[in-house]
Design a protein around this motif. Structure first.
Motif, PDB file in Angstrom:
ATOM      1  N   THR A  89       0.828  -1.201   0.000  1.00 51.61           N
ATOM      2  CA  THR A  89       0.000   0.000   0.000  1.00 51.61           C
ATOM      3  C   THR A  89       0.864   1.252   0.000  1.00 51.61           C
ATOM      4  O   THR A  89       0.568   2.228  -0.691  1.00 51.61           O
TER       5      THR A  89
ATOM      6  N   GLN B 291      -7.916   0.538  -0.731  1.00 46.29           N
ATOM      7  CA  GLN B 291      -8.079  -0.754  -0.067  1.00 46.29           C
ATOM      8  C   GLN B 291      -9.414  -0.837   0.677  1.00 46.29           C
ATOM      9  O   GLN B 291     -10.067  -1.855   0.663  1.00 46.29           O
TER      10      GLN B 291
ATOM     11  N   ASP C  49      -5.786  -1.335  -4.954  1.00 47.40           N
ATOM     12  CA  ASP C  49      -5.240  -1.887  -3.718  1.00 47.40           C
ATOM     13  C   ASP C  49      -6.174  -2.976  -3.193  1.00 47.40           C
ATOM     14  O   ASP C  49      -7.191  -2.688  -2.580  1.00 47.40           O
TER      15      ASP C  49
END
Ligand SMILES: Nc1ncnc2c1ncn2[C@@H]1O[C@H](COP(=O)(O)OP(=O)(O)OP(=O)(O)O)[C@@H](O)[C@H]1O
Ligand SMILES: [Mg+2]
Lengths: 275, 379
Positions: free
Chosen positions: B45, B84, B160
């Motif tokens: 990330t 994410q 992500d």
């Protein structure tokens, strides 16, 4: 069985609500709509049209609105800085800003009185510097200043809470999609912290609109707010009916302002377009 | 594949004194599907955030299309991110979320309406325009996040773990959809996952990361068939990793047994690691009570010998049916071997075990301090 239990538990709260909220409210409504002979009348309500009272009401609305807006403008950037700081540091600094809330409000306002007085600290400093003394106390500006000082923490705290809960990835998502800082602020950060803004505004505007202490200390008898007029009706004139009538009028203004705020809280588009 | 579109040069990043990325060098070609693969916390990330502009590297440069964009603000970069944790605008409905980037760029409302429709169709959520993000499941929110990014037709899409919240069936569908999307729109994809199967099926290039280091860069085939170290071998699929000695070129001794292999250049009598994929091990059942030297035994062993002049002898200790194949544990020469086979060998079966020389992957044992980072104990 369970139901009975619940009723038993909520009992004390019901008694409390009845004794200290519902009954006083009914009494105010009763006094507000009757005269001293217990006859139904609208004259207490109509007292609001008296030029002095009307002027006080408008000044109250103006000053409390001003104080609220200035509090918001001051507190928002501060809350943002605090919310973005590392855990320990922000907690300490937030506490520093909140500490005045723990002090007696009278004391805080009294402090401003001694600062702003004709022979107060500020004018003493000015004369020491051979500058002309300023007329500070007993002006609407002094009252607004007192309101801002007194109520700033009440604006700061809900904003700080809302901003610490804000997911910064969402802000990053706005940048990512091409929004600049200004667009991100108005289209994403403000709407997402709207609950904090609404409660901050309510926490400042309502007490500012009804205050009589701040205007007493910093406005003298020269500048009257609606709170002072109502206060006088109860404590000096002894006309509970008129005092209650005016209280009801003020309550209606508060209800309207809260309804407006609620509307903006649920309809974020509206706020971002007025801001 | 054409020239370098993005070039990460000597990127280092530390948080609170803790090095998260250490001198990372990586380039991404136009139209490539590149996957960053690695265990949780390895810096995937962080790498994406540096690409997106949300994080500044302590050292190093980000070059995009020949220009240094290290200090460029995120909103000025020609790439979009699927975060994410979705990061949807919870105060806007689905349509307004998707339209956000288009409205910023002042597209006409007609154009925006078409795009929203197109994007929702693409992610299989037609008719969701007026829903609020809070009322959607995790998988649906994730798909809206994908739709919100792709309507902007970015040059590069950063994703992500975009399929992390989806169930297996939907994940497979979305994998297919994403690849189709990539080919249709001609976008370069930089994809983050810790699911090795996903990485293998979708990517042109896989970057295996661990603890801020790149362990290996290569095509899925390279990474799977020729892992450069034990970490990659272990992370990509199941494998048996055992210590051994390279006796000489093309001959390795593993747990006391000598096997032919195809690797050369390791020297003579050098300690090495051997990686053996579970599906590459062949099992030969010995008849019950067959003694070494008996004709029944010799019949099986000569068959095993055909594959490689060397074999293990052991016992099946565990058996699980995995749908397509059986997964077995075989105790042999003091090691528990993981074996995949389409044939079933019941627990307790005596077996001979052998493998094709081609399927033994020899790797240098880590020696220096630097290479220690590669070892498996951190997993
Ligand atoms: N803002 C931050 N402050 C401090 N440490 C951070 C920050 N962001 C990441 N880290 C640390 O950097 C390391 C790498 O984090 P990163 O988010 O890049 O991992 P990841 O590979 O994406 O993992 P995952 O698969 O769990 O998402 C972690 O140890 C994490 O705790
Ligand atoms: Mg991550």
């Amino acid at each position: 069985m369970k139901k009975k239990h619940n009723a038993l538990l909520s009992g004390p709260y019901l008694v409390w609500t009845a004794a200290f909220i519902v009954i006083p409210l009914i009494l105010i409504v009763y006094y507000g709509f009757t005269d001293e002979n217990h006859h139904l009348t609208l004259s207490n309500i109509a007292k609001i049209t008296d030029p002095v009272t009307l002027k006080a009401l408008f000044l109250s609305l103006l000053l409390s609105a001003m104080a609220t807006v200035i509090c918001l403008i001051l507190a928002y950037p501060l809350a943002m800085i605090l919310a973005r700081m590392k855990n320990g540091a922000s907690a300490i600094i937030t506490t520093v800003f909140i500490i005045p809330m723990w002090m007696n409000s009278l004391l805080r306002i009294f402090a401003w009185q001694t600062l702003l007085e004709r022979n107060g600290v500020i004018n003493q400093v000015l004369s020491f510097l051979h500058l002309p003394p300023q007329h500070l106390i007993n002006t609407p500006a002094a009252i607004a200043l007192g309101m801002i000082y007194d109520y700033l923490p009440f604006m700061l705290l809900p904003l700080y809470n809302a901003l610490t809960k804000l997911d910064w990835n969402v802000v990053n998502a706005a940048y990512d999609l091409g929004a600049n800082r200004r667009q991100t602020f108005f289209k994403v950060i403000i709407p997402l912290t709207m609950p904090g803004i609404v409660s901050g505004i309510t926490m400042v505007f309502v007490p500012a609109l009804t205050t009589f202490v701040i205007s007493d200390f910093l406005g003298g008898s020269k500048v009257l707010l609606i709170g002072n007029i109502i206060d006088q009706q109860f404590t000096q004139v002894g006309n509970w009916n008129a005092g209650s009538g005016l209280s009801l009028v003020l309550m209606i203004f508060i209800l309207i302002s809260m309804a407006v705020m609620q509307h903006y809280e649920s309809d974020d588009e509206g706020v971002s377009s007025i801001l | 594949m054409s020239n370098k579109l993005i070039d990460l040069q000597h990127i280092s990043k530390a948080f609170d004194g803790q090095l998260v990325l250490d001198d990372l060098n990586l380039y991404i070609r136009e139209n490539e599907f590149l996957t960053l693969l690695g265990p949780s916390g390895c810096g995937k990330t962080t790498t994406l955030r540096i690409l997106g502009g949300f994080e500044q590297p302590d050292k190093g440069k980000v070059i995009f299309d020949g220009k240094d964009i290290t200090d460029l603000a995120p909103n000025k970069r020609q790439l979009n991110t699927v975060f994410q944790k979705y990061a949807l605008f919870t105060h806007m409905n689905v349509a307004d979320n998707i339209a956000f980037g288009l409205r910023i760029r002042k597209k006409s409302e007609d154009y925006i309406r078409d795009k929203i429709k197109y994007a929702l169709k693409l992610v299989n959520l037609e008719g969701f325009e007026n829903r609020m993000p809070d009322s959607l499941s995790g998988g649906q929110q994730q798909r809206i996040a994908i739709a919100r990014a792709i309507v902007n037709e970015p040059k590069v899409l950063l994703l992500d773990e975009p399929l992390g919240a989806l169930d297996l069936k939907l994940r497979k569908d979305m994998q297919y959809e994403l690849i189709r999307l990539k080919n249709e729109l001609g976008i370069t994809f930089i994809y983050v996952t810790h699911d090795q199967e996903e990485a293998l099926t979708m990517s042109d290039t896989i970057v295996v990361m661990n603890q801020g280091y790149i362990q290996q860069i290569g095509t899925p085939e390279d990474i799977y068939n020729e892992p450069q170290n034990a970490f990659v071998a272990d992370f990509i699929g199941d494998s048996n990793i055992v210590g051994g000695t390279m006796v000489r070129d093309k001959l390795v001794e593993i747990l006391g047994v000598r096997f032919a292999c195809v690797d050369t250049g390791f020297g003579v009598n050098k300690p090495v690691d051997a990686v053996i994929r579970p599906e590459d091990l062949e099992l030969y059942a010995l008849p019950k009570g067959a003694e070494k030297g008996s004709p029944e035994y010799d019949k099986v062993s000569s068959k095993a010998y055909e594959l490689n002049p060397g074999y293990f002898e052991g016992v099946v200790t565990d058996l699980i049916f995995k749908g397509v194949h059986y997964e077995m544990d075989v105790e042999a020469n003091g090691y528990t071997w993981l074996v995949h086979s389409t044939k079933m060998f019941p627990v307790g079966t005596h077996v001979l075990m052998n493998l094709d020389p081609f399927n033994i992957q020899i790797m240098n044992k880590p020696e220096s301090e630097d290479e220690q980072a590669v070892t498996l104990n951190e997993m």
